[in-house]
Design an enzyme around this catalytic site. Structure first.
Site, mmCIF file in Angstrom:
data_model
loop_
_atom_site.group_PDB
_atom_site.id
_atom_site.type_symbol
_atom_site.label_atom_id
_atom_site.label_comp_id
_atom_site.label_asym_id
_atom_site.label_seq_id
_atom_site.Cartn_x
_atom_site.Cartn_y
_atom_site.Cartn_z
ATOM 1 N N LYS A 1 0.825 -1.035 -0.537
ATOM 2 C CA LYS A 1 0.091 0.100 0.015
ATOM 3 C C LYS A 1 1.062 1.250 -0.342
ATOM 4 O O LYS A 1 1.377 1.997 1.013
ATOM 5 C CB LYS A 1 -0.996 -0.213 1.326
ATOM 6 C CG LYS A 1 -2.038 0.985 1.232
ATOM 7 C CD LYS A 1 -3.202 1.057 1.772
ATOM 8 C CE LYS A 1 -4.480 1.424 1.879
ATOM 9 N NZ LYS A 1 -5.286 1.411 0.727
HETATM 10 N N1 PMP Z 1 -7.316 -1.762 -3.463
HETATM 11 C C1 PMP Z 1 -6.681 -1.153 -3.473
HETATM 12 C C2 PMP Z 1 -6.158 -0.374 -4.490
HETATM 13 C C3 PMP Z 1 -7.175 0.293 -1.982
HETATM 14 O O1 PMP Z 1 -6.715 1.206 -2.294
HETATM 15 C C4 PMP Z 1 -7.706 -0.524 -1.564
HETATM 16 C C5 PMP Z 1 -8.184 0.188 -0.114
HETATM 17 N N2 PMP Z 1 -6.803 -0.190 0.896
HETATM 18 C C6 PMP Z 1 -8.463 -2.041 -1.629
HETATM 19 C C7 PMP Z 1 -7.678 -3.153 -2.702
HETATM 20 C C8 PMP Z 1 -8.411 -2.320 -0.658
HETATM 21 O O2 PMP Z 1 -8.721 -2.644 0.493
HETATM 22 P P1 PMP Z 1 -8.948 -2.865 2.695
HETATM 23 O O3 PMP Z 1 -10.334 -3.704 1.965
HETATM 24 O O4 PMP Z 1 -7.270 -3.577 2.672
HETATM 25 O O5 PMP Z 1 -8.930 -1.525 2.449
#
Ligand code: PMP
Length: 311
Positions: free
Chosen positions: A162
């Protein structure tokens, strides 16, 4: 379940390098590699207000902080701030801003000050939290369009991290979708199969079976995706993690977009083609209800995923 639009309201306080300060005083250097080379990793979390219990619950705090540690380790932000310290900062800041409604938390770590592309420190960290109601699309659903931009890959700019840098790809796809009049983008990977959206993962339903692209499709290891796979299995639904073609999505009975910020947004159409009758599907609605029960602490079986903010 209410449907409201998000707000851009600034919080009174933010945390920078472990200190709570007025939001306007939380600043980093204009020559910080975190800015100049996007040496920044982050997490977005939600905290949910339970009115009956007068309690605010942070959802899956430990899992978000574990993912942040992984992102820091791979891009070499050293030494990484400890998860226990960041957890305490998040809870302290929610209390300092006296948030007693659905809220969003962003915690980010980066290389601060002044440095070259490969600088690993000095490490800066910041936390902001703000009121953030559920997105309107949760109720209404949105129309999606497949982007002409391909997802960044594990051997270029790994989506599993991330990292702020990955959101250039998301931004380009999001801008294109908006220009095309769509409410969201679907991004294909280099192989031409589905990866994810700009800020969330994708699921579809075919003949009662829940299907989502695998972790090797060029996606973030989404905490919401994992949560929903677990909830769906508990509801007795058949779940499959496998590659999905663009045109298979057109055949879906239902589809939805999911992530911490978006929660679960029904996908009404893809590339102008309605999915089934073009309305949010029954399985999507069922998962929305199950998810809402879990995140607000109404489902005792999943209380271990919630961290209470107030005494
Ligand atoms: N993919 C991307 C590119 C994201 O930015 C997010 C948001 N965090 C997600 C998937 C979903 O991840 P999460 O469920 O951990 O928020």
């Amino acid at each position: 379940m209410s449907a409201q639009n998000g707000t851009d309201e600034r919080p009174e306080f933010a945390t920078i390098d472990g200190r709570i300060v007025p939001f306007a005083e939380a600043k980093i250097s204009i020559m910080a590699p975190g800015l100049t080379f996007a040496v920044t990793v982050f997490e977005g979390l939600r905290a949910y207000w339970n009115g009956e219990q007068e309690q605010l619950f942070v959802f899956r705090l430990a899992e978000h902080l574990a993912r942040l540690q992984f992102s820091m380790r791979v891009i070499e932000i050293e030494p990484p701030p400890a998860s226990a310290d960041l957890a305490a900062q998040i809870l302290d800041l929610l209390r300092a801003n006296d948030l007693r409604q659905d809220s969003y938390v962003r915690v980010q770590t980066y290389v601060d000050d002044w440095g070259e592309m490969t600088a690993t420190g000095p490490v800066g960290s910041s936390v902001i939290c703000r009121s953030r109601p559920r997105v309107a699309g949760f109720e209404t659903g949105k129309h999606f369009a497949v982007s002409s931009w391909r997802r960044n890959a594990d051997d270029t700019s790994p989506p599993r991290l991330k990292a702020a840098a990955n959101y250039l790809n998301s931004r380009l796809a999001g801008l294109e979708a908006r220009r095309a009049g769509a409410g969201g983008a679907i991004i294909l990977n280099r192989d031409g199969s589905l990866s994810e959206g700009p800020g969330g993962c994708l699921f579809m339903v075919r003949a009662g079976r829940l299907i989502t692209p695998p972790l090797t499709a060029g996606i973030l290891e989404s905490i919401t995706r994992l949560t929903l796979l677990e909830l769906a299995a508990g509801l007795g639904l058949d779940c499959q993690e496998r590659e999905v073609d663009r045109t298979e999505l057109y055949l879906a009975d239902e589809a939805f977009y999911c992530g911490t910020g978006q929660e679960i947004v029904p996908i009404l159409s893809v590339d102008g083609k309605n999915l089934a009758d073009g309305a949010p599907g029954p399985l999507t609605r069922k998962l929305q209800t199950a998810y809402d029960d879990v995140v607000r602490g109404r489902d005792e079986r999943f209380r271990h995923w919630l961290t209470p903010v107030y005494e």
